[in-house]
Write an enzyme that holds these catalytic residues in place. Structure first.
Site, PDB file in Angstrom:
ATOM      1  N   LEU A   1       2.458   3.268   7.321  1.00  0.00           N
ATOM      2  CA  LEU A   1       2.542   4.719   7.197  1.00  0.00           C
ATOM      3  C   LEU A   1       1.168   5.280   7.514  1.00  0.00           C
ATOM      4  CD1 LEU A   1       4.468   5.179   3.793  1.00  0.00           C
ATOM      5  CD2 LEU A   1       5.420   5.321   6.113  1.00  0.00           C
ATOM      6  N   ASP A   2       1.113   6.453   8.140  1.00  0.00           N
ATOM      7  CA  ASP A   2      -0.163   7.104   8.386  1.00  0.00           C
ATOM      8  C   ASP A   2      -0.903   7.290   7.065  1.00  0.00           C
ATOM      9  OD1 ASP A   2       0.391   7.293  11.083  1.00  0.00           O
ATOM     10  OD2 ASP A   2       1.135   9.355  10.954  1.00  0.00           O
ATOM     11  N   LYS A   3      -2.207   7.355   7.138  1.00  0.00           N
ATOM     12  CA  LYS A   3      -3.031   7.515   5.938  1.00  0.00           C
ATOM     13  C   LYS A   3      -2.555   8.660   5.052  1.00  0.00           C
ATOM     14  CE  LYS A   3      -7.781   8.584   4.490  1.00  0.00           C
ATOM     15  NZ  LYS A   3      -9.155   8.885   4.949  1.00  0.00           N
TER      16      LYS A   3
ATOM     17  N   THR B   1       0.392  10.165   5.026  1.00  0.00           N
ATOM     18  CA  THR B   1       1.817  10.144   4.721  1.00  0.00           C
ATOM     19  C   THR B   1       2.033   9.309   3.464  1.00  0.00           C
ATOM     20  OG1 THR B   1       2.424  10.326   7.055  1.00  0.00           O
ATOM     21  CG2 THR B   1       4.116   9.520   5.556  1.00  0.00           C
TER      22      THR B   1
END
Length: 234
Positions: A76-78, A80
């Protein structure tokens, strides 16, 4: 989830990793709810404040000699938050990655403005430039196919709350698709507007349904929508 919870042993608080809530753990997988602001894996600038590092320490239970390991399945993106799964064996990792596209992935997001169509599917081919910014291209040979389904749950004057079905898992897919449709994810400093007063990226991995790598049974994991999203949409 009732059957899952019965089998799930409550982890010791002593080794509970900060920034992560363990949703489920067995000998093959560990599933967590990641907070916004924590990397999934190491970057050039940060190696220890990551979900991978914290869970690696957790499975070792304080013993650096321990052979217990975790393996990255997806990321997951940082900024998110939400459901994130790691494997505890290489065999489990390969199974989950091979089957990943067939699993059901549901996100919740708050986007700027109002979607013209209240329900639909966005498709495009995504490419990445030299500064790692992702964008849609028409030529299938120059990008990877991406498919995002969505449904508007609630609207306010400024924002819309969406339930999103991620059919493919391309880098920044959700953020790019909605930004290109004129409704960037709230708090997105890369693809959206630098809105004053937005505390975080309003994107959350809410639900993941997968097949267990050992039992092959379907399992569903959920992470409640952050209360901040509901505050934004009021």
């Amino acid at each position: 989830m009732e059957e899952i919870q019965k089998k799930n042993k409550k982890p010791s608080n002593k080794y509970q990793p900060k920034g992560l809530t363990i949703l489920y753990e067995d000998q093959d997988i560990i599933v967590v709810n990641k907070v916004s602001g924590l990397l999934t894996m190491a970057s050039a600038r940060e190696r220890e404040k990551t979900a991978y590092f914290l869970l690696s320490q957790y499975v070792k239970k304080g013993s650096q000699k321990s052979k217990n390991r975790i393996f990255i399945v997806h990321r997951l993106d940082k900024d998110t938050s939400g459901v994130l799964v790691f494997a505890k064996t290489e065999k489990a990792k390969f199974f989950l990655q091979d089957e990943w596209q067939s699993f059901s992935k549901t996100y919740v997001a708050v986007v700027e403005g109002k979607m013209r169509e209240k329900e639909g599917i966005i498709t495009s081919y995504l490419a990445e430039n030299s500064i790692h910014r992702v964008f849609s291209v028409r030529n299938a040979d120059k990008g990877k196919f991406a498919k995002t389904g969505y449904q508007v749950i609630k609207e306010s004057e400024r924002f819309s709350l969406l339930r999103i079905r991620l059919y493919t898992g391309r880098k920044n897919q959700i953020r790019v698709h909605f930004a290109e449709h004129g409704c960037p994810v709230a708090g997105d400093k890369v693809y959206g507007e630098k809105s004053v007063g937005i505390k975080r990226l309003a994107l959350h991995s809410a639900k993941l349904t997968l097949r267990h790598p050992h039992t092959k049974k379907e399992m569903t994991f959920e992470a409640n929508t952050p209360s901040y999203f509901k505050q934004l949409i009021k």
